[in-house]
Design an enzyme around this catalytic site. Structure first.
Site, PDB file in Angstrom:
ATOM      1  N   GLU A 277      10.091 -13.593 -19.636  1.00 40.33           N
ATOM      2  CA  GLU A 277       9.732 -12.184 -19.409  1.00 40.33           C
ATOM      3  C   GLU A 277       8.614 -11.768 -20.364  1.00 40.33           C
ATOM      4  O   GLU A 277       7.670 -11.078 -19.957  1.00 40.33           O
ATOM      5  CB  GLU A 277      10.955 -11.288 -19.575  1.00 40.33           C
ATOM      6  CG  GLU A 277      10.678  -9.813 -19.418  1.00 40.33           C
ATOM      7  CD  GLU A 277      10.065  -9.442 -18.063  1.00 40.33           C
ATOM      8  OE1 GLU A 277      10.060 -10.286 -17.142  1.00 40.33           O
ATOM      9  OE2 GLU A 277       9.552  -8.316 -17.945  1.00 40.33           O
TER      10      GLU A 277
ATOM     11  N   TRP B  16      -3.734  -1.989  -1.194  1.00 41.48           N
ATOM     12  CA  TRP B  16      -3.702  -3.243  -1.946  1.00 41.48           C
ATOM     13  C   TRP B  16      -4.050  -4.294  -0.908  1.00 41.48           C
ATOM     14  O   TRP B  16      -3.259  -4.603  -0.022  1.00 41.48           O
ATOM     15  CB  TRP B  16      -2.315  -3.492  -2.537  1.00 41.48           C
ATOM     16  CG  TRP B  16      -2.212  -4.753  -3.348  1.00 41.48           C
ATOM     17  CD1 TRP B  16      -2.793  -4.999  -4.563  1.00 41.48           C
ATOM     18  CD2 TRP B  16      -1.501  -5.946  -3.008  1.00 41.48           C
ATOM     19  NE1 TRP B  16      -2.467  -6.263  -4.998  1.00 41.48           N
ATOM     20  CE2 TRP B  16      -1.683  -6.866  -4.065  1.00 41.48           C
ATOM     21  CE3 TRP B  16      -0.719  -6.321  -1.930  1.00 41.48           C
ATOM     22  CZ2 TRP B  16      -1.116  -8.146  -4.069  1.00 41.48           C
ATOM     23  CZ3 TRP B  16      -0.149  -7.589  -1.925  1.00 41.48           C
ATOM     24  CH2 TRP B  16      -0.353  -8.490  -2.987  1.00 41.48           C
TER      25      TRP B  16
ATOM     26  N   LYS C  20       2.982  -2.402  -7.433  1.00 45.05           N
ATOM     27  CA  LYS C  20       4.306  -2.187  -8.018  1.00 45.05           C
ATOM     28  C   LYS C  20       5.394  -2.910  -7.248  1.00 45.05           C
ATOM     29  O   LYS C  20       6.312  -3.459  -7.824  1.00 45.05           O
ATOM     30  CB  LYS C  20       4.626  -0.697  -8.057  1.00 45.05           C
ATOM     31  CG  LYS C  20       5.994  -0.369  -8.636  1.00 45.05           C
ATOM     32  CD  LYS C  20       6.140  -0.859 -10.064  1.00 45.05           C
ATOM     33  CE  LYS C  20       7.506  -0.566 -10.624  1.00 45.05           C
ATOM     34  NZ  LYS C  20       7.701  -1.261 -11.944  1.00 45.05           N
TER      35      LYS C  20
ATOM     36  N   GLU D 181       0.463 -10.111 -17.106  1.00 44.85           N
ATOM     37  CA  GLU D 181       0.174  -9.173 -16.005  1.00 44.85           C
ATOM     38  C   GLU D 181      -0.574  -7.932 -16.473  1.00 44.85           C
ATOM     39  O   GLU D 181      -1.263  -7.304 -15.672  1.00 44.85           O
ATOM     40  CB  GLU D 181       1.434  -8.793 -15.245  1.00 44.85           C
ATOM     41  CG  GLU D 181       2.466  -7.997 -16.001  1.00 44.85           C
ATOM     42  CD  GLU D 181       3.640  -7.617 -15.117  1.00 44.85           C
ATOM     43  OE1 GLU D 181       3.465  -7.432 -13.908  1.00 44.85           O
ATOM     44  OE2 GLU D 181       4.754  -7.511 -15.645  1.00 44.85           O
TER      45      GLU D 181
ATOM     46  N   ASN E  67       1.027   0.191   5.993  1.00 45.79           N
ATOM     47  CA  ASN E  67       1.483  -0.611   4.856  1.00 45.79           C
ATOM     48  C   ASN E  67       2.273  -1.775   5.441  1.00 45.79           C
ATOM     49  O   ASN E  67       3.243  -1.568   6.165  1.00 45.79           O
ATOM     50  CB  ASN E  67       2.367   0.219   3.917  1.00 45.79           C
ATOM     51  CG  ASN E  67       3.001  -0.658   2.837  1.00 45.79           C
ATOM     52  OD1 ASN E  67       2.412  -1.658   2.440  1.00 45.79           O
ATOM     53  ND2 ASN E  67       4.188  -0.298   2.398  1.00 45.79           N
ATOM     54  N   GLY E  68       1.823  -3.000   5.136  1.00 42.37           N
ATOM     55  CA  GLY E  68       2.532  -4.183   5.639  1.00 42.37           C
ATOM     56  C   GLY E  68       1.531  -5.207   6.136  1.00 42.37           C
ATOM     57  O   GLY E  68       0.342  -5.136   5.837  1.00 42.37           O
TER      58      GLY E  68
ATOM     59  N   CYS F 276       0.849  -1.197   0.000  1.00 42.06           N
ATOM     60  CA  CYS F 276       0.000   0.000   0.000  1.00 42.06           C
ATOM     61  C   CYS F 276       0.881   1.242   0.000  1.00 42.06           C
ATOM     62  O   CYS F 276       2.090   1.168   0.086  1.00 42.06           O
ATOM     63  CB  CYS F 276      -0.859   0.007   1.262  1.00 42.06           C
ATOM     64  SG  CYS F 276      -1.724  -1.526   1.548  1.00 42.06           S
TER      65      CYS F 276
ATOM     66  N   LYS G 272       4.978 -10.301 -19.012  1.00 43.18           N
ATOM     67  CA  LYS G 272       4.473  -8.995 -19.479  1.00 43.18           C
ATOM     68  C   LYS G 272       3.057  -9.127 -20.018  1.00 43.18           C
ATOM     69  O   LYS G 272       2.168  -8.361 -19.687  1.00 43.18           O
ATOM     70  CB  LYS G 272       5.394  -8.427 -20.564  1.00 43.18           C
ATOM     71  CG  LYS G 272       6.703  -7.885 -20.055  1.00 43.18           C
ATOM     72  CD  LYS G 272       6.598  -6.496 -19.507  1.00 43.18           C
ATOM     73  CE  LYS G 272       6.695  -6.284 -18.022  1.00 43.18           C
ATOM     74  NZ  LYS G 272       7.329  -7.110 -17.099  1.00 43.18           N
TER      75      LYS G 272
ATOM     76  N   HIS H  93       7.266 -32.743 -24.497  1.00 42.94           N
ATOM     77  CA  HIS H  93       7.085 -33.651 -23.350  1.00 42.94           C
ATOM     78  C   HIS H  93       5.767 -33.376 -22.634  1.00 42.94           C
ATOM     79  O   HIS H  93       5.674 -33.512 -21.422  1.00 42.94           O
ATOM     80  CB  HIS H  93       8.276 -33.500 -22.401  1.00 42.94           C
ATOM     81  CG  HIS H  93       9.561 -33.889 -23.042  1.00 42.94           C
ATOM     82  ND1 HIS H  93       9.902 -35.190 -23.326  1.00 42.94           N
ATOM     83  CD2 HIS H  93      10.563 -33.135 -23.540  1.00 42.94           C
ATOM     84  CE1 HIS H  93      11.070 -35.221 -23.930  1.00 42.94           C
ATOM     85  NE2 HIS H  93      11.493 -33.987 -24.061  1.00 42.94           N
TER      86      HIS H  93
ATOM     87  N   ARG I 266       1.157   1.763  -5.919  1.00 41.78           N
ATOM     88  CA  ARG I 266       1.504   0.809  -4.848  1.00 41.78           C
ATOM     89  C   ARG I 266       0.277   0.019  -4.387  1.00 41.78           C
ATOM     90  O   ARG I 266       0.392  -0.931  -3.631  1.00 41.78           O
ATOM     91  CB  ARG I 266       2.106   1.551  -3.661  1.00 41.78           C
ATOM     92  CG  ARG I 266       3.373   2.327  -3.964  1.00 41.78           C
ATOM     93  CD  ARG I 266       3.845   3.092  -2.756  1.00 41.78           C
ATOM     94  NE  ARG I 266       4.105   2.195  -1.651  1.00 41.78           N
ATOM     95  CZ  ARG I 266       5.275   1.564  -1.482  1.00 41.78           C
ATOM     96  NH1 ARG I 266       6.250   1.762  -2.343  1.00 41.78           N
ATOM     97  NH2 ARG I 266       5.453   0.746  -0.481  1.00 41.78           N
TER      98      ARG I 266
HETATM   99  C1  AGP Z   1       7.190  -7.208 -13.289  1.00 40.62           C
HETATM  100  O1  AGP Z   1       6.607  -6.517 -14.384  1.00 40.62           O
HETATM  101  C2  AGP Z   1       6.299  -7.222 -12.083  1.00 40.62           C
HETATM  102  N1  AGP Z   1       5.894  -5.926 -11.732  1.00 40.62           N
HETATM  103  C3  AGP Z   1       6.895  -8.022 -10.937  1.00 40.62           C
HETATM  104  O2  AGP Z   1       7.120  -9.331 -11.397  1.00 40.62           O
HETATM  105  C4  AGP Z   1       8.225  -7.477 -10.354  1.00 40.62           C
HETATM  106  O3  AGP Z   1       9.267  -7.680 -11.275  1.00 40.62           O
HETATM  107  C5  AGP Z   1       8.512  -8.263  -9.069  1.00 40.62           C
HETATM  108  O4  AGP Z   1       7.444  -8.044  -8.171  1.00 40.62           O
HETATM  109  C6  AGP Z   1       9.837  -7.854  -8.413  1.00 40.62           C
HETATM  110  O5  AGP Z   1       9.768  -6.523  -8.005  1.00 40.62           O
HETATM  111  P1  AGP Z   1      11.152  -5.811  -7.548  1.00 40.62           P
HETATM  112  O6  AGP Z   1      12.048  -5.811  -8.748  1.00 40.62           O
HETATM  113  O7  AGP Z   1      10.753  -4.434  -7.116  1.00 40.62           O
HETATM  114  O8  AGP Z   1      11.723  -6.631  -6.417  1.00 40.62           O
END
Ligand code: AGP
Length: 608
Positions: A481, A75, A603, A488, A101-102, A2, A485, A504, A27
């Site tokens: 990757e 969040w 994020k 998500e 936050n936490g 958050c 992308k 397989h 966030r």
């Molecule tokens: C990637 O597009 C995502 N937002 C997510 O996988 C991110 O890479 C992951 O949460 C790691 O975050 P960080 O690099 O801030 O540790």
């Protein structure tokens, strides 16, 4: 994860709180709320939904007077997104209010104890426990109440707190969740991250674990967990304010994709001196580098994917064994870390809970640790033995692009430096790689300018339900990757597969028209991957191939081909990922998804 903010000063707090929350919405964005104190009364507004709902509810904050306040954008971790579960949370006589936050890991036990003492709860959150626990320990001294709460709770927190008896003050405390303090002209602020305060100040204090803060309109006081006052040095933020704004782009993600050429150059340039690689911040001399027996690369999500790429590079170029782990696995698998091991933690935010915990686990096992981090002063940056910053600038979009690209650069530089020191590459090879690095920014730019063609292709796949990405070696890492992308930000189910593994089992999922993205940049594996392309194509797949210029014969096997310019075989990820980022972006836009703030995500995941 958050976002929290707080302000106390000469101006009306509510509009400043809303402005700060807008900078932190990346966030978490399923609900939001603010509380202000004035004339010994605390008023609070909170609502489910994006910050816009709260903004409209409070007419941009105008309906809430008072010069001290706290705010939160959520969040959800405990309790669904709803008005009642939104923060802030308040005690029964409305004299203490808190944003958090936490995660409070022992909140159930604390809640039971408090209920036995007559406390009544209205929400399903862990945070509400904090409001009542502060109430339980408060007898006039906020610092005393806060320290007592700190001794009772387990888990992670960054808190903003108002006490009705202290109307002109904001209190804050953190453990394992980020928190900064900004010293402004019209007043002082707290926030989860720098973008929230940049409009008001460049002078910030990074709060360490278990430090408490008390702000009033003029002064800022810091205390340790025993309630003793301590001194802290401020830092000056050099970012320009626009860096955290969209700058005319439709989405932060598009802006950040276009910032990749500069971010890549900003990351490698300071480390290329006198025709060689120099990484002063590494904190490891030649002897120590020569003694490295094993490297562990630990990260989450996209950062993990850069680690998979780096494994191939370190092992082939520097001849060092590498293990790559997802941080959430590493910390619980009892990793065998022997002497002369280097553990590299890669993290854009530097606050990812699993990666931070993995760092601590590695240090507890005696490993030398190196952080590759984008956010200056973040927890991982501070706690690793040494940190190699990526200079991507603030990355706002939840889906990482420029930070990912700069993480790759940092890993290339590290493997080049290690190989040079360990004598596994020649001076000429090093010089050639440096020249290839220098060409990457304009090559990335050239690929970005191909966006219309990719957008047209992406629009053909808005209704796709399953997409596969395949590759071998580094191309497999690129596929991972590309797949993340797409998943998500477009919510399309996508899977990355080692091309040789498809037969397989997974190949049974290929149907007429299934899109398969094949990454084919590793020339020594080219023929093998082309045969995998033919395997899926004969089963009805539509194949998008991303390959090196000159491999035109692939057009006999693939349906749609994107070429990348020549570069060192170890650097192809930096180029091949560009069209695949664009592809995901345009599918998401075409589907009307929220590109920068995809559903269910945040994020930086600062909770387990
Ligand atoms: C990637 O597009 C995502 N937002 C997510 O996988 C991110 O890479 C992951 O949460 C790691 O975050 P960080 O690099 O801030 O540790």
């Amino acid at each position: 994860m958050c976002g929290i903010v707080g302000y106390v000063g000469t101006e009306q707090a509510a509009p400043i709180l809303l402005d700060g929350l807008a900078k932190l919405e990346y966030r978490g964005y399923d609900s939001a709320g603010i509380a202000v104190s004035e004339d010994g009364k605390i008023s609070m507004k909170k609502a489910r939904g994006r910050l816009k709902v709260l903004d409209e509810l409070t007419h941009g904050g105008q309906t809430m007077s008072g010069c001290a306040g706290i705010g939160h954008t959520r969040w959800a971790t405990h309790g669904e997104p709803s008005d009642v579960n939104a923060h802030p949370h308040i005690n029964q006589d409305e004299s203490i209010v808190v944003v958090h936050n936490g995660i409070i890991e022992n909140y159930q036990k604390l809640k039971k104890n408090l209920e036995k003492r007559g406390y009544e709860f209205v929400s399903q959150t862990d945070t509400e426990v904090l409001a009542h626990l502060l109430d339980y320990y408060y007898h006039g001294d906020p610092i005393e109440a806060i320290t007592k709460v700190m001794h009772r709770v387990e888990g992670s927190y960054a808190l903003g707190i108002l006490f009705k008896d202290h109307p002109e003050k904001v209190y804050a405390v953190r453990k394992d969740s980020p928190l900064i303090v900004g010293k402004g002209q019209s007043g002082n602020l707290i926030a989860s991250d720098v973008p929230a305060v940049l409009k008001y100040t460049r002078e910030v204090f990074f709060i360490q674990n278990e430090e408490i803060v008390c702000l009033d309109r003029e002064e800022i006081h810091f205390y340790n967990v025993d309630g003793e006052e301590i001194e802290k040095e401020s830092s000056k933020i050099e970012w320009d304010v626009n860096a955290a704004e969209k700058g005319g782009y439709e989405h932060f993600m598009l802006k950040e994709m276009y910032e990749q050429p500069k971010a890549v150059r900003d990351t490698f340039s300071p480390r290329i001196k006198n025709g060689t690689v120099e990484i002063e911040e590494l904190g490891m001399g030649a002897e120590e580098i020569k003694e490295i027996k094993r490297i562990f690369i630990v990260a989450c999500g996209s950062a993990y994917h850069t680690g998979v790429t780096a494994k191939y590079i370190f092992e082939e170029m520097a001849k060092i064994p590498v293990e790559v782990d997802m941080a959430s696995e590493f910390r619980y698998r009892d990793p065998l870390i022997e002497e002369h091991s280097l553990v590299i933690i890669i993290s854009q935010s530097g606050e990812t809970a699993d990666s931070l915990a993995a760092l601590r686990e590695a240090k507890a096992r005696g490993a030398k640790t190196l952080g590759i981090v984008n956010v200056v002063g973040s927890s991982i940056a501070r706690e690793a033995d040494n940190v190699m910053y990526t200079w991507a600038g603030p990355e706002i979009a939840v889906a990482t692009t420029k930070a990912y690209s700069t993480q790759l650069i940092a890993l290339y530089l590290l493997s080049m430096h290690f190989s040079k020191v360990r004598g596994t590459i020649t001076e000429e090879e090093l010089t050639e790689m440096i020249m290839d690095l220098n060409r990457l920014p304009e090559q990335i730019e050239m690929l970005l300018n191909n966006k219309e063609r990719i957008q047209r292709f992406a629009n053909r796949y808005l209704a796709a339900e399953n997409v596969f990405f395949i590759g071998r070696g580094i191309d497999y890492a690129i596929s991972m990757e590309a797949s993340l992308k797409l998943k998500e930000i477009s919510y399309i189910n996508s899977v990355a597969y080692a091309a040789g593994e498809l037969k397989h089992g997974t190949i049974s999922l290929i149907e007429e028209g299934t899109l398969v993205g094949a990454v084919v940049t590793q020339q020594h594996l080219y023929k093998k991957t082309v045969s995998n392309i033919e395997e899926v194509r004969t089963r009805g797949a539509f194949v998008l191939a991303v390959t090196n210029e000159g491999n035109t014969d692939i057009e006999k096997s693939a349906d749609y081909v994107i070429y990348i310019p020549p570069t060192n075989k170890y650097f192809t990820n930096s180029l091949a990922i560009i069209p695949l980022q664009l592809f995901s972006y345009y599918v998401s836009v075409g589907k009307g998804c929220d590109v920068d703030k995809p559903r269910n995500l945040a994020k930086s995941v600062t909770v387990e």
